[in-house]
Design a protein around this motif. Structure first.
Motif, PDB file in Angstrom:
ATOM      1  N   ARG A  56      10.133  -4.871 -25.006  1.00  0.00           N
ATOM      2  CA  ARG A  56       8.718  -4.829 -25.388  1.00  0.00           C
ATOM      3  C   ARG A  56       7.925  -5.934 -24.685  1.00  0.00           C
ATOM      4  N   SER A  57       8.513  -7.125 -24.614  1.00  0.00           N
ATOM      5  CA  SER A  57       7.847  -8.244 -23.927  1.00  0.00           C
ATOM      6  C   SER A  57       7.621  -7.938 -22.447  1.00  0.00           C
ATOM      7  N   ILE A  58       8.614  -7.332 -21.820  1.00  0.00           N
ATOM      8  CA  ILE A  58       8.480  -6.952 -20.405  1.00  0.00           C
ATOM      9  C   ILE A  58       7.376  -5.914 -20.251  1.00  0.00           C
ATOM     10  N   SER A  59       7.330  -4.960 -21.158  1.00  0.00           N
ATOM     11  CA  SER A  59       6.304  -3.915 -21.098  1.00  0.00           C
ATOM     12  C   SER A  59       4.903  -4.498 -21.281  1.00  0.00           C
ATOM     13  N   ALA A  61       4.035  -7.576 -20.575  1.00  0.00           N
ATOM     14  CA  ALA A  61       3.751  -8.336 -19.352  1.00  0.00           C
ATOM     15  C   ALA A  61       3.318  -7.398 -18.230  1.00  0.00           C
ATOM     16  N   GLN A  62       3.970  -6.246 -18.109  1.00  0.00           N
ATOM     17  CA  GLN A  62       3.566  -5.263 -17.101  1.00  0.00           C
ATOM     18  C   GLN A  62       2.144  -4.777 -17.363  1.00  0.00           C
ATOM     19  N   LEU A  63       1.822  -4.540 -18.619  1.00  0.00           N
ATOM     20  CA  LEU A  63       0.478  -4.096 -18.962  1.00  0.00           C
ATOM     21  C   LEU A  63      -0.563  -5.135 -18.572  1.00  0.00           C
ATOM     22  N   VAL A  64      -0.291  -6.386 -18.908  1.00  0.00           N
ATOM     23  CA  VAL A  64      -1.241  -7.464 -18.598  1.00  0.00           C
ATOM     24  C   VAL A  64      -1.422  -7.600 -17.084  1.00  0.00           C
ATOM     25  N   VAL A  65      -0.307  -7.615 -16.358  1.00  0.00           N
ATOM     26  CA  VAL A  65      -0.385  -7.719 -14.897  1.00  0.00           C
ATOM     27  C   VAL A  65      -1.119  -6.514 -14.315  1.00  0.00           C
ATOM     28  N   GLY A  66      -0.836  -5.329 -14.832  1.00  0.00           N
ATOM     29  CA  GLY A  66      -1.482  -4.120 -14.338  1.00  0.00           C
ATOM     30  C   GLY A  66      -2.986  -4.119 -14.566  1.00  0.00           C
ATOM     31  N   VAL A  67      -3.400  -4.541 -15.749  1.00  0.00           N
ATOM     32  CA  VAL A  67      -4.836  -4.576 -16.047  1.00  0.00           C
ATOM     33  C   VAL A  67      -5.540  -5.613 -15.172  1.00  0.00           C
ATOM     34  N   ILE A  68      -4.956  -6.799 -15.085  1.00  0.00           N
ATOM     35  CA  ILE A  68      -5.586  -7.851 -14.271  1.00  0.00           C
ATOM     36  C   ILE A  68      -5.607  -7.458 -12.790  1.00  0.00           C
ATOM     37  N   ALA A  69      -4.489  -6.963 -12.292  1.00  0.00           N
ATOM     38  CA  ALA A  69      -4.447  -6.552 -10.882  1.00  0.00           C
ATOM     39  C   ALA A  69      -5.426  -5.413 -10.624  1.00  0.00           C
ATOM     40  N   GLY A  70      -5.517  -4.481 -11.561  1.00  0.00           N
ATOM     41  CA  GLY A  70      -6.454  -3.379 -11.408  1.00  0.00           C
ATOM     42  C   GLY A  70      -7.896  -3.840 -11.383  1.00  0.00           C
ATOM     43  N   ILE A  71      -8.228  -4.769 -12.273  1.00  0.00           N
ATOM     44  CA  ILE A  71      -9.595  -5.295 -12.319  1.00  0.00           C
ATOM     45  C   ILE A  71      -9.946  -6.037 -11.032  1.00  0.00           C
ATOM     46  N   VAL A  72      -8.975  -6.765 -10.492  1.00  0.00           N
ATOM     47  CA  VAL A  72      -9.231  -7.565  -9.291  1.00  0.00           C
ATOM     48  C   VAL A  72      -9.140  -6.719  -8.010  1.00  0.00           C
ATOM     49  N   LEU A  73      -8.104  -5.898  -7.898  1.00  0.00           N
ATOM     50  CA  LEU A  73      -7.825  -5.235  -6.625  1.00  0.00           C
ATOM     51  C   LEU A  73      -8.566  -3.916  -6.400  1.00  0.00           C
ATOM     52  N   ILE A  74      -8.729  -3.112  -7.429  1.00  0.00           N
ATOM     53  CA  ILE A  74      -9.313  -1.790  -7.224  1.00  0.00           C
ATOM     54  C   ILE A  74     -10.758  -1.852  -6.745  1.00  0.00           C
ATOM     55  N   ARG A  76     -12.126  -4.122  -4.991  1.00  0.00           N
ATOM     56  CA  ARG A  76     -12.162  -4.706  -3.647  1.00  0.00           C
ATOM     57  C   ARG A  76     -11.499  -3.826  -2.599  1.00  0.00           C
ATOM     58  N   LEU A  77     -10.387  -3.174  -2.976  1.00  0.00           N
ATOM     59  CA  LEU A  77      -9.600  -2.443  -1.986  1.00  0.00           C
ATOM     60  C   LEU A  77      -9.567  -0.932  -2.205  1.00  0.00           C
ATOM     61  N   GLY A  78     -10.154  -0.457  -3.275  1.00  0.00           N
ATOM     62  CA  GLY A  78     -10.168   0.979  -3.552  1.00  0.00           C
ATOM     63  C   GLY A  78      -8.781   1.533  -3.835  1.00  0.00           C
ATOM     64  N   SER A  79      -8.453   2.639  -3.150  1.00  0.00           N
ATOM     65  CA  SER A  79      -7.167   3.298  -3.413  1.00  0.00           C
ATOM     66  C   SER A  79      -5.986   2.420  -3.021  1.00  0.00           C
ATOM     67  N   LEU A  80      -6.147   1.591  -2.026  1.00  0.00           N
ATOM     68  CA  LEU A  80      -5.068   0.668  -1.661  1.00  0.00           C
ATOM     69  C   LEU A  80      -4.834  -0.330  -2.792  1.00  0.00           C
ATOM     70  N   GLY A  81      -5.893  -0.819  -3.420  1.00  0.00           N
ATOM     71  CA  GLY A  81      -5.756  -1.713  -4.565  1.00  0.00           C
ATOM     72  C   GLY A  81      -5.048  -1.036  -5.722  1.00  0.00           C
ATOM     73  N   ALA A  82      -5.349   0.239  -5.943  1.00  0.00           N
ATOM     74  CA  ALA A  82      -4.659   0.998  -6.992  1.00  0.00           C
ATOM     75  C   ALA A  82      -3.183   1.165  -6.645  1.00  0.00           C
ATOM     76  N   GLY A  83      -2.889   1.400  -5.372  1.00  0.00           N
ATOM     77  CA  GLY A  83      -1.499   1.515  -4.939  1.00  0.00           C
ATOM     78  C   GLY A  83      -0.733   0.216  -5.114  1.00  0.00           C
ATOM     79  N   ILE A  84      -1.364  -0.885  -4.766  1.00  0.00           N
ATOM     80  CA  ILE A  84      -0.722  -2.194  -4.928  1.00  0.00           C
ATOM     81  C   ILE A  84      -0.473  -2.480  -6.402  1.00  0.00           C
ATOM     82  N   THR A  85      -1.460  -2.182  -7.238  1.00  0.00           N
ATOM     83  CA  THR A  85      -1.310  -2.397  -8.677  1.00  0.00           C
ATOM     84  C   THR A  85      -0.139  -1.582  -9.220  1.00  0.00           C
ATOM     85  N   THR A  86      -0.070  -0.332  -8.832  1.00  0.00           N
ATOM     86  CA  THR A  86       1.016   0.543  -9.284  1.00  0.00           C
ATOM     87  C   THR A  86       2.373   0.042  -8.803  1.00  0.00           C
TER      88      THR A  86
END
Length: 109
Positions: A56-59, A61-74, A76-86
């Protein structure tokens, strides 16, 4: 996964001509999926051996990283940012569950 790494533009062009623009995002997501495929089922093993809290803790952490990366990268980078986040979230889950299994249930790895 290897086909997505080797000929992403061709594969996406099979869907439609405008999809070829997402080739770089597909390559990035394929790397994340490759890591996920090389480190399979550690999450299931953790859950079955009573380590649900760690899973659960890992999940979370993945959620937090995914949300933050999505907010920052998408934006700026569009679909590439979404790919990196994924890719980062997939690889992070596979690596984290494998490390957790290695230390918590060493006889399984």
């Amino acid at each position: 996964v290897l086909a997505m790494l080797a000929v992403p533009t061709f594969l996406l062009s099979l869907i439609g001509p405008s999809f070829s623009a997402g080739a770089s995002a597909l390559v990035v997501m394929s790397v994340g999926q490759l890591i996920n495929c090389l480190l399979p089922l550690q999450d299931v093993m953790l859950g079955m051996t009573g380590h649900g809290r760690i899973l659960r803790s890992i999940s979370v952490a993945q959620l937090v990283v995914g949300v933050i990366a999505g907010i920052v990268l998408i934006p700026r980078l569009g679909s590439l940012g979404a790919g990196i986040t994924t890719a980062v979230c997939m690889a992070m889950g596979a690596i984290a569950t494998t490390l957790a299994a290695r230390f918590l249930v060493p006889e399984s790895v």
